[in-house]
Design a protein around this motif. Structure first.
Motif, mmCIF file in Angstrom:
data_model
loop_
_atom_site.group_PDB
_atom_site.id
_atom_site.type_symbol
_atom_site.label_atom_id
_atom_site.label_comp_id
_atom_site.label_asym_id
_atom_site.label_seq_id
_atom_site.Cartn_x
_atom_site.Cartn_y
_atom_site.Cartn_z
ATOM 1 N N ALA A 296 0.939 -0.846 0.284
ATOM 2 C CA ALA A 296 -0.453 -0.064 -0.188
ATOM 3 C C ALA A 296 0.595 1.585 -0.148
ATOM 4 O O ALA A 296 0.563 2.311 -0.449
ATOM 5 C CB ALA A 296 -0.903 -0.211 1.147
ATOM 6 N N SER A 297 1.871 1.271 0.732
ATOM 7 C CA SER A 297 3.221 2.541 0.904
ATOM 8 C C SER A 297 3.509 2.718 -0.930
ATOM 9 O O SER A 297 3.607 3.679 -1.037
ATOM 10 C CB SER A 297 3.814 2.271 1.928
ATOM 11 N N ARG A 298 4.120 1.717 -0.892
ATOM 12 C CA ARG A 298 5.074 1.589 -2.308
ATOM 13 C C ARG A 298 3.316 1.875 -3.473
ATOM 14 O O ARG A 298 3.767 3.351 -4.703
ATOM 15 C CB ARG A 298 5.293 -0.006 -2.940
ATOM 16 N N GLN A 299 2.169 1.632 -3.499
ATOM 17 C CA GLN A 299 1.270 2.189 -4.578
ATOM 18 C C GLN A 299 1.110 3.970 -4.377
ATOM 19 O O GLN A 299 1.120 4.426 -5.078
ATOM 20 C CB GLN A 299 -0.021 1.158 -4.488
ATOM 21 N N ARG A 300 0.983 3.803 -2.726
ATOM 22 C CA ARG A 300 0.882 5.486 -1.939
ATOM 23 C C ARG A 300 1.619 6.190 -3.402
ATOM 24 O O ARG A 300 1.471 7.284 -3.669
ATOM 25 C CB ARG A 300 0.324 5.713 -0.728
ATOM 26 N N LYS A 301 2.841 5.849 -3.344
ATOM 27 C CA LYS A 301 4.471 6.202 -3.329
ATOM 28 C C LYS A 301 4.017 6.266 -5.542
ATOM 29 O O LYS A 301 4.286 7.860 -6.175
ATOM 30 C CB LYS A 301 5.322 5.484 -3.400
ATOM 31 N N GLU A 302 3.443 5.677 -6.019
ATOM 32 C CA GLU A 302 3.140 5.797 -7.444
ATOM 33 C C GLU A 302 2.271 6.417 -8.276
ATOM 34 O O GLU A 302 1.956 7.468 -9.000
ATOM 35 C CB GLU A 302 2.588 4.540 -7.372
ATOM 36 N N VAL A 303 1.043 6.388 -6.721
ATOM 37 C CA VAL A 303 0.154 7.556 -6.986
ATOM 38 C C VAL A 303 0.318 9.372 -7.256
ATOM 39 O O VAL A 303 0.094 9.925 -8.033
ATOM 40 C CB VAL A 303 -0.683 7.422 -6.007
ATOM 41 N N LEU A 304 0.779 9.013 -5.700
ATOM 42 C CA LEU A 304 1.742 10.858 -5.684
ATOM 43 C C LEU A 304 2.861 11.010 -6.879
ATOM 44 O O LEU A 304 2.446 12.738 -7.036
ATOM 45 C CB LEU A 304 2.719 10.931 -4.642
ATOM 46 N N GLU A 305 3.584 10.162 -7.133
ATOM 47 C CA GLU A 305 4.506 10.683 -8.486
ATOM 48 C C GLU A 305 3.375 10.994 -9.534
ATOM 49 O O GLU A 305 3.859 12.122 -10.327
ATOM 50 C CB GLU A 305 5.309 10.194 -8.489
ATOM 51 N N ALA A 306 2.537 10.517 -9.970
ATOM 52 C CA ALA A 306 1.669 10.238 -11.085
ATOM 53 C C ALA A 306 0.947 11.637 -10.680
ATOM 54 O O ALA A 306 0.788 12.783 -12.099
ATOM 55 C CB ALA A 306 0.489 9.592 -11.138
ATOM 56 N N LEU A 307 0.371 11.623 -9.760
ATOM 57 C CA LEU A 307 -0.370 13.249 -8.848
ATOM 58 C C LEU A 307 0.688 14.529 -9.856
ATOM 59 O O LEU A 307 0.608 15.474 -9.966
ATOM 60 C CB LEU A 307 -0.746 13.841 -8.033
ATOM 61 N N SER A 308 2.316 14.396 -9.724
ATOM 62 C CA SER A 308 3.677 15.198 -9.638
ATOM 63 C C SER A 308 3.050 15.556 -11.163
ATOM 64 O O SER A 308 3.633 16.586 -11.455
ATOM 65 C CB SER A 308 4.369 14.867 -9.105
ATOM 66 N N ARG A 309 2.964 14.711 -12.099
ATOM 67 C CA ARG A 309 3.369 14.441 -14.045
ATOM 68 C C ARG A 309 2.490 14.552 -14.451
ATOM 69 O O ARG A 309 2.443 15.692 -15.324
ATOM 70 C CB ARG A 309 3.443 12.971 -13.828
ATOM 71 N N ILE A 310 0.841 14.637 -13.613
ATOM 72 C CA ILE A 310 0.040 15.603 -13.644
ATOM 73 C C ILE A 310 0.307 17.451 -13.630
ATOM 74 O O ILE A 310 -0.029 18.067 -14.685
ATOM 75 C CB ILE A 310 -1.155 15.283 -13.206
ATOM 76 N N ASP A 311 0.344 17.774 -12.645
ATOM 77 C CA ASP A 311 1.381 18.818 -12.317
ATOM 78 C C ASP A 311 1.968 19.440 -12.949
ATOM 79 O O ASP A 311 2.336 20.800 -13.551
ATOM 80 C CB ASP A 311 1.308 18.796 -10.558
ATOM 81 N N GLY A 312 2.615 18.758 -13.840
ATOM 82 C CA GLY A 312 4.457 19.012 -14.303
ATOM 83 C C GLY A 312 4.486 18.799 -15.994
ATOM 84 O O GLY A 312 4.753 19.334 -16.378
ATOM 85 N N GLY A 313 2.873 18.494 -15.963
ATOM 86 C CA GLY A 313 2.126 18.793 -17.482
ATOM 87 C C GLY A 313 2.918 17.249 -18.661
ATOM 88 O O GLY A 313 3.309 17.695 -19.625
ATOM 89 N N VAL A 314 4.100 16.490 -17.205
ATOM 90 C CA VAL A 314 4.329 15.225 -18.532
ATOM 91 C C VAL A 314 3.304 13.671 -18.560
ATOM 92 O O VAL A 314 3.636 12.759 -18.199
ATOM 93 C CB VAL A 314 5.533 14.930 -18.007
ATOM 94 N N TYR A 315 2.322 14.084 -17.777
ATOM 95 C CA TYR A 315 1.393 12.895 -17.313
ATOM 96 C C TYR A 315 1.413 11.654 -18.379
ATOM 97 O O TYR A 315 0.388 12.260 -19.697
ATOM 98 C CB TYR A 315 -0.253 13.105 -16.508
ATOM 99 N N GLY A 316 1.379 10.628 -18.470
ATOM 100 C CA GLY A 316 0.692 9.975 -19.643
ATOM 101 C C GLY A 316 1.961 9.896 -20.315
ATOM 102 O O GLY A 316 2.095 8.932 -21.510
ATOM 103 N N ARG A 317 3.935 10.354 -20.746
ATOM 104 C CA ARG A 317 4.493 9.986 -21.274
ATOM 105 C C ARG A 317 5.206 9.085 -20.272
ATOM 106 O O ARG A 317 5.195 9.464 -19.533
ATOM 107 C CB ARG A 317 5.067 10.651 -21.453
ATOM 108 N N CYS A 318 6.089 8.103 -21.097
ATOM 109 C CA CYS A 318 6.811 7.017 -20.043
ATOM 110 C C CYS A 318 7.853 7.784 -19.559
ATOM 111 O O CYS A 318 8.793 8.630 -20.186
ATOM 112 C CB CYS A 318 7.291 5.739 -21.570
#
Length: 110
Positions: free
Chosen positions: A56-78
């Motif tokens: 759960a902690s590892r997945q939480r970190k992945e979710v936070l990183e994805a939200l950060s990619r959204i904020d950075g405008g790079v979500y959806g890019r490898c």
């Protein structure tokens, strides 16, 4: 998946993970005296709980990183090759940071 939908799904996932982590970290409940066999069972339960907490902690970190990619405008890019992550992969795993090919390479290295 559009960014607004991705953000909404990720925020819901984050809330659910936070709730699960709180439950898994819950205060121990006073239990009556137990036998040695029960003590062994408790250790197994504690190991299982720790494993679930780790996931759960590892997945939480992945979710936070994805939200950060959204904020950075790079979500959806490898994050490795910068190519688009397939829409189906993002539908299944909105927190996915890599395309299927790069994720496969990463898993083979482990």
């Amino acid at each position: 998946m559009d960014v607004a939908t991705a953000r909404m799904r990720l925020e819901i996932m984050l809330e659910e993970l936070d709730r699960s982590i709180r439950v898994l970290k819950g205060d121990p409940v006073a239990v009556p005296e137990r036998s040695a066999a029960d003590a062994g069972s408790d250790l197994t339960d504690a190991d299982r709980t720790q494993a679930m907490l780790d996931v759960a902690s590892r997945q939480r970190k992945e979710v936070l990183e994805a939200l950060s990619r959204i904020d950075g405008g790079v979500y959806g890019r490898c994050v490795d090759c910068r190519r688009p992550v397939p829409e189906g992969r993002l539908d299944a795993r909105p927190e996915a940071a890599r395309c299927v090919q790069c994720q496969s390479k990463r898993e083979r290295r482990r």
